[in-house]
Design an enzyme around this catalytic site. Structure first.
Site, PDB file in Angstrom:
ATOM      1  N   HIS A 108       0.949  -1.194  -0.052  1.00  0.00           N
ATOM      2  CA  HIS A 108       0.059  -0.144  -0.078  1.00  0.00           C
ATOM      3  C   HIS A 108       0.968   1.403   0.031  1.00  0.00           C
ATOM      4  CE1 HIS A 108      -2.176   3.138   2.421  1.00  0.00           C
ATOM      5  NE2 HIS A 108      -2.684   3.244   1.274  1.00  0.00           N
ATOM      6  N   SER A 109       0.643   2.265  -0.928  1.00  0.00           N
ATOM      7  CA  SER A 109       1.232   3.612  -1.028  1.00  0.00           C
ATOM      8  C   SER A 109       2.585   3.460  -1.013  1.00  0.00           C
ATOM      9  CB  SER A 109       0.843   4.255   0.137  1.00  0.00           C
ATOM     10  OG  SER A 109       1.206   5.594  -0.008  1.00  0.00           O
ATOM     11  N   ARG A 110       3.476   3.767  -0.199  1.00  0.00           N
ATOM     12  CA  ARG A 110       5.080   3.725  -0.048  1.00  0.00           C
ATOM     13  C   ARG A 110       5.492   2.217  -0.010  1.00  0.00           C
ATOM     14  NH1 ARG A 110       9.045   3.280   3.957  1.00  0.00           N
ATOM     15  NH2 ARG A 110      11.111   4.377   3.265  1.00  0.00           N
TER      16      ARG A 110
END
Length: 295
Positions: free
Chosen positions: A105-107
């Site tokens: 998720h994301s980073r």
């Protein structure tokens, strides 16, 4: 506020390269191996709604170094997105996993894309949530290095951020655009109580600029090197809504990754923490893994 799903998680701890890692695990030990990587200044608890819905999977979610209950890196070390890769490989070795499904998720998705590109033989499939790969920047390397040096020095010397109560932390995340349920789900693992208030556990250096950021050509090289099937799930009110420039990464992913599928689900950037979205998200992921023959 602890959800019923979060209560089912197993608390775990490991040591790799002298670094202490904490984390959470869900599912049967002989299930499909899934390595779940959380976003910036989040922790393993961000998968508390999604992971237990991935039936038949063994989901292992470490708190990445400097975040959650994991230890901080040494004073001279850095938190560039590639710095985690050797320890992630070390975790797979500890778990006796020859390969796994990556869930980021994301980073955490940006880190997962580098992992999938560097070690394609270790990745059965890659599921990216509200990101896919690092957003490329221009070629002004000197400015990026200057920001890295100055911001690292500032973060090292700045007093730690304190909150009077977990509620203040939750409201602060709300001011940054997070839903109340997101702050509630993350607060306990993100904060430690001190005589002066509740301090964030995360290493302040994570707020500093990276030393170097990838160029357009480098990001394209990463995407081109991914050999596993990719399911890229975007939030309707998430990254693409807030930062339309990130649409270029998704478009390049569709062009450069041989087996790429894109899906949009309702919600904000932390849509995997919303039970109403986590349910169809899990169903989509399980269907994807079944269709690709990796579960």
């Amino acid at each position: 506020m602890e959800t019923e799903q979060a209560a089912e998680a197993e608390e775990c701890a490991w040591e790799v390269d002298g670094l202490r890692f904490a984390g959470l695990a869900w599912g049967p030990e002989d299930g499909t191996p899934v390595l779940a990587l959380h976003g910036w200044m989040d922790h393993a608890g961000s998968f508390a709604e999604l992971a237990p819905r991935l039936t038949g999977c063994r989901v292992m979610a470490p708190d990445l170094s400097g975040q959650g209950l994991s230890g901080h890196r040494a004073a001279h070390a850095t938190y560039n997105i590639w710095d985690d890769l050797p320890q992630l490989v070390g975790l797979l070795d500890l778990w006796d996993w020859d390969d796994c499904v990556l869930l980021g998720h994301s980073r955490g998705a940006n880190i997962a894309s580098l992992f999938a590109a560097a070690l394609p033989e270790a990745v059965r499939a890659y599921v990216a949530l509200d990101s896919l790969a690092p957003q490329p920047i221009g070629e002004d390397v000197a400015a990026t290095l200057r920001a890295f040096v100055q911001e690292t020095r500032f973060r090292r010397s700045r007093p730690p951020r304190l909150f009077e109560s977990p509620g203040d932390y939750i409201r602060r995340r709300g001011d940054k655009g997070n839903a109340e349920r997101t702050g509630e789900a993350l607060a306990a693992r993100a904060l430690v109580e001190t005589p002066h208030g509740f301090r964030m556990r995360g290493d302040p250096r994570l707020f500093a600029s990276s030393a170097v950021k990838l160029s357009q050509a480098q990001v394209e090289s990463v995407l081109r090197a991914i050999r596993s099937p990719v399911l890229n799930i975007w939030a309707s009110e998430g990254t693409l809504h807030l930062r339309p420039e990130n649409a270029g990464v998704a478009e390049r992913g569709a062009e450069l990754i041989e087996d790429y599928a894109r899906l949009e689900l309702p919600g904000d950037h932390h849509f995997h923490l919303d039970p109403a979205t986590a349910e169809p998200m899990a169903a989509a992921i399980l269907d994807f893994l079944d269709r690709k023959g990796v579960r």
